[in-house]
Design a protein around this motif. Structure first.
Motif, short mmCIF file in Angstrom:
data_model
loop_
_atom_site.label_atom_id
_atom_site.label_comp_id
_atom_site.label_asym_id
_atom_site.label_seq_id
_atom_site.Cartn_x
_atom_site.Cartn_y
_atom_site.Cartn_z
N ALA A 75 -4.21 54.37 -17.75
CA ALA A 75 -5.57 53.99 -17.37
C ALA A 75 -6.48 53.93 -18.59
N GLN A 76 -6.33 54.90 -19.48
CA GLN A 76 -7.20 54.95 -20.65
C GLN A 76 -6.92 53.82 -21.63
N SER A 77 -5.68 53.32 -21.66
CA SER A 77 -5.32 52.23 -22.58
C SER A 77 -5.32 50.87 -21.90
N TYR A 78 -5.75 50.79 -20.65
CA TYR A 78 -5.78 49.54 -19.89
C TYR A 78 -6.78 48.56 -20.50
N PRO A 79 -6.42 47.25 -20.54
CA PRO A 79 -5.14 46.66 -20.14
C PRO A 79 -4.20 46.49 -21.33
N GLN A 80 -2.91 46.61 -21.06
CA GLN A 80 -1.91 46.49 -22.11
C GLN A 80 -1.17 45.16 -22.05
N ARG A 81 -1.46 44.36 -21.04
CA ARG A 81 -0.84 43.04 -20.88
C ARG A 81 -1.78 42.14 -20.09
N PRO A 82 -1.51 40.85 -19.98
CA PRO A 82 -2.40 39.94 -19.26
C PRO A 82 -2.64 40.36 -17.81
N GLN A 104 -7.42 41.37 -23.71
CA GLN A 104 -6.22 40.84 -23.07
C GLN A 104 -6.62 39.64 -22.23
N ARG A 105 -5.69 38.72 -22.06
CA ARG A 105 -5.99 37.52 -21.28
C ARG A 105 -6.15 37.86 -19.80
N PHE A 106 -7.21 37.33 -19.19
CA PHE A 106 -7.38 37.34 -17.74
C PHE A 106 -7.08 35.91 -17.29
N VAL A 107 -5.97 35.76 -16.59
CA VAL A 107 -5.47 34.43 -16.24
C VAL A 107 -5.81 34.11 -14.79
N VAL A 108 -6.52 33.02 -14.56
CA VAL A 108 -6.87 32.61 -13.20
C VAL A 108 -5.65 32.00 -12.51
N GLU A 109 -5.40 32.45 -11.31
CA GLU A 109 -4.33 31.90 -10.48
C GLU A 109 -4.94 31.50 -9.14
N GLY A 146 -4.10 47.42 -11.60
CA GLY A 146 -5.14 46.74 -12.36
C GLY A 146 -4.73 45.41 -12.94
N TYR A 147 -3.49 44.99 -12.71
CA TYR A 147 -3.01 43.74 -13.30
C TYR A 147 -3.02 42.57 -12.32
N THR A 148 -3.44 42.82 -11.09
CA THR A 148 -3.68 41.75 -10.12
C THR A 148 -5.01 42.05 -9.43
N LEU A 149 -5.99 41.18 -9.65
CA LEU A 149 -7.33 41.36 -9.10
C LEU A 149 -7.69 40.12 -8.27
N LEU A 150 -8.67 40.28 -7.42
CA LEU A 150 -9.13 39.18 -6.56
C LEU A 150 -10.58 38.86 -6.86
N TYR A 151 -10.86 37.57 -7.13
CA TYR A 151 -12.24 37.10 -7.22
C TYR A 151 -12.66 36.83 -5.78
N ALA A 152 -13.29 37.81 -5.17
CA ALA A 152 -13.55 37.78 -3.73
C ALA A 152 -14.94 37.23 -3.43
N ASN A 153 -15.07 36.63 -2.26
CA ASN A 153 -16.37 36.13 -1.83
C ASN A 153 -16.64 36.57 -0.40
N ALA A 175 -6.21 48.57 -2.99
CA ALA A 175 -6.58 49.98 -2.77
C ALA A 175 -5.56 50.88 -3.46
N GLY A 176 -6.05 51.98 -4.00
CA GLY A 176 -5.19 52.94 -4.68
C GLY A 176 -5.21 52.83 -6.18
N ILE A 177 -5.98 51.89 -6.72
CA ILE A 177 -6.08 51.73 -8.17
C ILE A 177 -6.71 52.97 -8.79
N HIS A 178 -6.31 53.31 -9.98
CA HIS A 178 -6.82 54.50 -10.68
C HIS A 178 -8.32 54.36 -10.95
N GLY A 179 -9.05 55.43 -10.73
CA GLY A 179 -10.50 55.42 -10.92
C GLY A 179 -10.92 55.08 -12.33
N GLU A 180 -10.12 55.46 -13.33
CA GLU A 180 -10.46 55.15 -14.72
C GLU A 180 -10.42 53.65 -14.97
N ILE A 181 -9.48 52.96 -14.33
CA ILE A 181 -9.39 51.51 -14.49
C ILE A 181 -10.58 50.83 -13.81
#
Length: 324
Positions: free
Chosen positions: A27-34, A64-69, A90-97, A259-265
């Motif tokens: 969590a403290q070193s996030y993100p380590q990859r795209p 780190q790259r944030f890649v839109v899918e 933390g490596y899959t997020l949703l741009y929610a509306n 849900a369940g993602i680390h609070g630090e992230i």
């Protein structure tokens, strides 16, 4: 050698500590990859473009790259389900509306996930009132004139919407319910074709974020759905000022994680997202898209989403709106 209960418990305690330590370090070193940012809309549309702006900005701030899918289908349900079932790392997020977080659960009888529990809020991106706009060749220049015309011509007013189950669709249902008009909902496959239909005269009116088209004269704005006037369009009255205080609607966007993602992230993402939103250049670009930028803590975004679910569930129940 016999394994005692005490030694087994000790081993489990050590394992739990090591696991907790590993998660803290990650969590403290996030993100380590795209990071994948899932956008529930087609590429190039009014949801995708600001989503890419946010992805590019976070790439620079977090190194780190944030890649839109783009994941399209079922009014955002497919995108929401994909993220809800993803690992909460933390490596899959949703741009929610609003449609994904509030309208879909209000309209759909069966959802593959519960938006109230499936996601952890990261933070706001925008919260923008819609405009009620008309083709400028039509005779009405105010909401009062529009309602009077619709009541004198029952069934002849065509309301373009961005598709069944979208926020413009439910805003139309709320407007129809509060004004008592007999109008026709004409659903299109997205906001862009609905907008084109009104500009070309194929449809009469719609709710959208189309501030640039109003400034250009391609559309006539009759009212705004927010609680107050837009400083960018100060001459456009609110629907409350026009006699319909119950017709309020904002198109909100933000980022959520499984849900369940680390609070630090969550804290790290929220901090960088707020930093990005508060930059003058970001605000200028978002306003050019017709959006009202908004920042704030995760809890504020979560509370807003819960309030919107209650609002649109009531509208669906009282208006009889259907998903298909």
């Amino acid at each position: 050698m016999e394994i005692t209960t005490r030694s087994l418990c000790a081993a489990l305690a050590v394992f739990s500590l090591l696991l907790w330590t590993a998660r803290e370090g990650a969590a403290q070193s996030y993100p380590q990859r795209p990071v994948r940012l899932i956008v529930p809309a087609p590429a190039g549309g009014p949801t995708d473009v600001p989503g890419r702006l946010i992805a590019d900005g976070l790439s620079g701030l977090l190194g780190q790259r944030f890649v839109v899918e783009n994941r399209v289908g079922a009014g955002g349900v497919l995108a929401g389900e994909f993220v809800a079932r993803s690992e909460p790392n933390g490596y899959t997020l949703l741009y929610a509306n609003t449609s994904v977080l509030a309208v879909n659960p209000a309209l759909q009888r069966k959802m593959p996930y519960d938006p109230a529990t499936a996601f952890a809020p990261i933070g706001f991106v925008s919260n923008s009132p819609q405009l009620l706009v008309a083709n400028p060749k039509l005779p009405y220049r105010s909401v009062q004139e529009l309602v009077a015309w619709a009541k004198s011509n029952p069934g002849k007013l065509n309301f373009a919407t961005a598709g069944v189950g979208t926020l413009p669709h439910l805003t139309y249902e709320l407007f129809r319910m509060e004004t008592g008009i007999d109008a026709l909902n004409v659903p299109y496959a997205g906001g862009a074709p609905a907008l084109t239909a009104v500009i070309s005269g194929q449809a009469d009116v719609l709710f959208d974020l189309v501030r640039t088209r109003v400034r250009s004269g391609e559309l006539r704005a009759l009212a705004i759905t927010g609680a107050s006037r837009d400083p960018e369009l100060p001459d456009i009255p609110t629907l409350a000022e026009s006699g319909y205080p119950a017709v309020t609607s904002t198109s909100g966007t933000g980022i959520v994680a499984p849900a369940g993602i680390h609070g630090e992230i969550v804290a790290r993402l929220n901090s960088k997202l707020n930093e990005l939103i508060e930059r003058p250049e970001t605000q200028a670009k978002m306003k050019s898209f017709g959006l009202v930028p908004r920042s704030g803590p995760p809890e504020e975004f979560g509370a807003w989403a819960a309030q919107e679910r209650q609002r649109w569930t009531r509208v669906v129940k009282e208006s009889g709106a259907k998903a298909d």
